[in-house]
Design a protein around this motif. Structure first.
Motif, PDB file in Angstrom:
ATOM      1  N   THR A   5       0.941  -1.326   0.144  1.00  9.76           N
ATOM      2  CA  THR A   5      -0.148   0.125  -0.118  1.00  9.76           C
ATOM      3  C   THR A   5       0.802   1.176  -0.032  1.00  9.76           C
ATOM      4  O   THR A   5       2.158   1.119   0.498  1.00  9.76           O
ATOM      5  CB  THR A   5      -0.947   0.154   1.009  1.00  9.76           C
ATOM      6  OG1 THR A   5      -0.109   0.106   2.374  1.00  9.76           O
ATOM      7  CG2 THR A   5      -1.914  -1.265   1.171  1.00  9.76           C
ATOM      8  N   PHE A  73     -14.147   5.613  -1.507  1.00  6.05           N
ATOM      9  CA  PHE A  73     -14.283   5.256   0.000  1.00  6.05           C
ATOM     10  C   PHE A  73     -15.231   6.062   0.368  1.00  6.05           C
ATOM     11  O   PHE A  73     -15.276   7.620   0.306  1.00  6.05           O
ATOM     12  CB  PHE A  73     -13.158   5.494   0.643  1.00  6.05           C
ATOM     13  CG  PHE A  73     -12.882   5.786   2.047  1.00  6.05           C
ATOM     14  CD1 PHE A  73     -14.138   5.425   2.972  1.00  6.05           C
ATOM     15  CD2 PHE A  73     -11.835   5.600   2.800  1.00  6.05           C
ATOM     16  CE1 PHE A  73     -14.029   5.580   4.057  1.00  6.05           C
ATOM     17  CE2 PHE A  73     -11.907   5.722   4.169  1.00  6.05           C
ATOM     18  CZ  PHE A  73     -12.943   5.449   5.069  1.00  6.05           C
ATOM     19  N   CYS A 104     -16.849   1.489  -2.342  1.00  2.51           N
ATOM     20  CA  CYS A 104     -16.745   0.985  -0.989  1.00  2.51           C
ATOM     21  C   CYS A 104     -17.783   1.655  -0.125  1.00  2.51           C
ATOM     22  O   CYS A 104     -17.335   2.640   0.533  1.00  2.51           O
ATOM     23  CB  CYS A 104     -15.006   1.104  -0.663  1.00  2.51           C
ATOM     24  SG  CYS A 104     -13.943   0.473  -1.707  1.00  2.51           S
ATOM     25  N   VAL A 106     -18.736   2.268   2.758  1.00  3.96           N
ATOM     26  CA  VAL A 106     -18.487   2.528   4.047  1.00  3.96           C
ATOM     27  C   VAL A 106     -19.358   3.170   4.780  1.00  3.96           C
ATOM     28  O   VAL A 106     -20.075   2.918   5.969  1.00  3.96           O
ATOM     29  CB  VAL A 106     -17.056   2.961   4.493  1.00  3.96           C
ATOM     30  CG1 VAL A 106     -16.738   3.230   5.886  1.00  3.96           C
ATOM     31  CG2 VAL A 106     -16.030   2.259   4.024  1.00  3.96           C
ATOM     32  N   SER A 135     -12.620   2.757  12.466  1.00 10.36           N
ATOM     33  CA  SER A 135     -11.772   2.670  11.579  1.00 10.36           C
ATOM     34  C   SER A 135     -11.726   1.191  10.989  1.00 10.36           C
ATOM     35  O   SER A 135     -11.384   0.925   9.893  1.00 10.36           O
ATOM     36  CB  SER A 135     -10.415   3.040  11.949  1.00 10.36           C
ATOM     37  OG  SER A 135     -10.279   4.306  12.478  1.00 10.36           O
ATOM     38  N   ARG A 136     -11.741   0.206  12.106  1.00 10.84           N
ATOM     39  CA  ARG A 136     -12.001  -1.109  11.524  1.00 10.84           C
ATOM     40  C   ARG A 136     -13.101  -1.399  10.667  1.00 10.84           C
ATOM     41  O   ARG A 136     -12.796  -2.256   9.637  1.00 10.84           O
ATOM     42  CB  ARG A 136     -12.028  -1.913  12.942  1.00 10.84           C
ATOM     43  CG  ARG A 136     -11.911  -3.420  12.784  1.00 10.84           C
ATOM     44  CD  ARG A 136     -12.045  -4.214  13.915  1.00 10.84           C
ATOM     45  NE  ARG A 136     -11.785  -5.853  13.492  1.00 10.84           N
ATOM     46  CZ  ARG A 136     -10.658  -6.321  13.368  1.00 10.84           C
ATOM     47  NH1 ARG A 136      -9.676  -5.940  13.487  1.00 10.84           N
ATOM     48  NH2 ARG A 136     -10.974  -7.589  13.026  1.00 10.84           N
ATOM     49  N   ALA A 139     -12.271  -0.207   7.261  1.00 11.57           N
ATOM     50  CA  ALA A 139     -11.173  -1.085   6.588  1.00 11.57           C
ATOM     51  C   ALA A 139     -11.632  -2.454   6.159  1.00 11.57           C
ATOM     52  O   ALA A 139     -11.534  -2.798   5.218  1.00 11.57           O
ATOM     53  CB  ALA A 139      -9.865  -1.310   7.530  1.00 11.57           C
ATOM     54  N   GLU A 140     -12.707  -3.072   7.021  1.00  8.88           N
ATOM     55  CA  GLU A 140     -13.399  -4.209   6.522  1.00  8.88           C
ATOM     56  C   GLU A 140     -14.043  -4.190   5.301  1.00  8.88           C
ATOM     57  O   GLU A 140     -14.095  -4.953   4.460  1.00  8.88           O
ATOM     58  CB  GLU A 140     -13.981  -4.855   7.679  1.00  8.88           C
ATOM     59  CG  GLU A 140     -13.333  -5.235   8.939  1.00  8.88           C
ATOM     60  CD  GLU A 140     -14.179  -5.684  10.157  1.00  8.88           C
ATOM     61  OE1 GLU A 140     -15.309  -5.641  10.119  1.00  8.88           O
ATOM     62  OE2 GLU A 140     -13.391  -6.087  11.208  1.00  8.88           O
ATOM     63  N   ILE A 142     -13.757  -1.781   2.835  1.00  5.20           N
ATOM     64  CA  ILE A 142     -12.924  -1.585   1.777  1.00  5.20           C
ATOM     65  C   ILE A 142     -12.435  -2.817   1.484  1.00  5.20           C
ATOM     66  O   ILE A 142     -12.342  -3.303   0.148  1.00  5.20           O
ATOM     67  CB  ILE A 142     -11.903  -0.545   1.954  1.00  5.20           C
ATOM     68  CG1 ILE A 142     -12.587   0.840   2.495  1.00  5.20           C
ATOM     69  CG2 ILE A 142     -10.741  -0.372   1.154  1.00  5.20           C
ATOM     70  CD1 ILE A 142     -11.762   1.969   2.852  1.00  5.20           C
ATOM     71  N   VAL A 143     -11.614  -3.678   2.249  1.00  9.64           N
ATOM     72  CA  VAL A 143     -11.100  -4.768   1.796  1.00  9.64           C
ATOM     73  C   VAL A 143     -12.088  -5.801   1.184  1.00  9.64           C
ATOM     74  O   VAL A 143     -11.796  -6.387   0.262  1.00  9.64           O
ATOM     75  CB  VAL A 143     -10.241  -5.330   3.261  1.00  9.64           C
ATOM     76  CG1 VAL A 143      -9.953  -6.994   2.726  1.00  9.64           C
ATOM     77  CG2 VAL A 143      -8.916  -4.703   3.573  1.00  9.64           C
TER      78      VAL A 143
END
Length: 149
Positions: A5, A73, A104, A106, A135-136, A139-140, A142-143
């Motif tokens: 990244t 995002f 994504c 979110v 934040s977690r 991230a989840e 997006i991934v």
């Protein structure tokens, strides 16, 4: 799986600020990335919508030349402006669709969390930036989204 990244993130930067300083173009042209994930701050009103669509389109064209996929995002509004969530979601969906980019979602995951739990623990102390839990979740999402591509 190995993931490499690179993050370009500066305080109070909009998509156009990244474009104008030229650093993002250098990285996209010189390195091989599978994805470029962009985030625009305030995005529920007309100016934020314009930035998502028009400024995002500049990056989309560059990504196409480099065989890279652009991903948005989707953010969330501050707690104070929670009522603008519909606009945030719509503007991100429209921008991704108009630019042929990945979305994504979110912001949708954040809103679903609030709707189901009736509490705001995804927000940090300032009522805008995410807590570690927020934040977690971001991230989840997006991934998970990028792994489906």
């Amino acid at each position: 799986m190995k993931v490499k990244t690179l993050m370009l993130a500066y305080p109070n930067y909009a998509i156009i600020d990244h474009w104008n300083d030229g650093e993002v173009q250098k990285y996209i042209k010189s390195e091989k990335f599978d994805y470029v994930v962009i985030q625009q701050g305030p995005s529920s009103q007309s100016e934020g919508r314009r930035m998502l669509i028009e400024d995002g389109n500049k990056l989309q064209k560059l990504c196409e030349q480099s065989n890279t996929q652009l991903a948005y995002f989707m953010v969330w509004p501050s707690q104070t402006y929670y009522y603008t969530f519909d606009g945030v979601i719509k503007n991100h969906k429209d921008a991704a669709e108009k630019n042929g980019a990945i979305l994504c979602p979110v912001g949708e995951a954040w809103r679903a969390y609030f709707d189901n739990n009736k509490e705001y623990s995804l927000y940090g102390p300032d009522g805008f930036h995410p807590s570690p839990k927020g934040s977690r979740l971001a991230a989840e999402v997006i991934v998970d989204t990028l792994l489906k591509e």
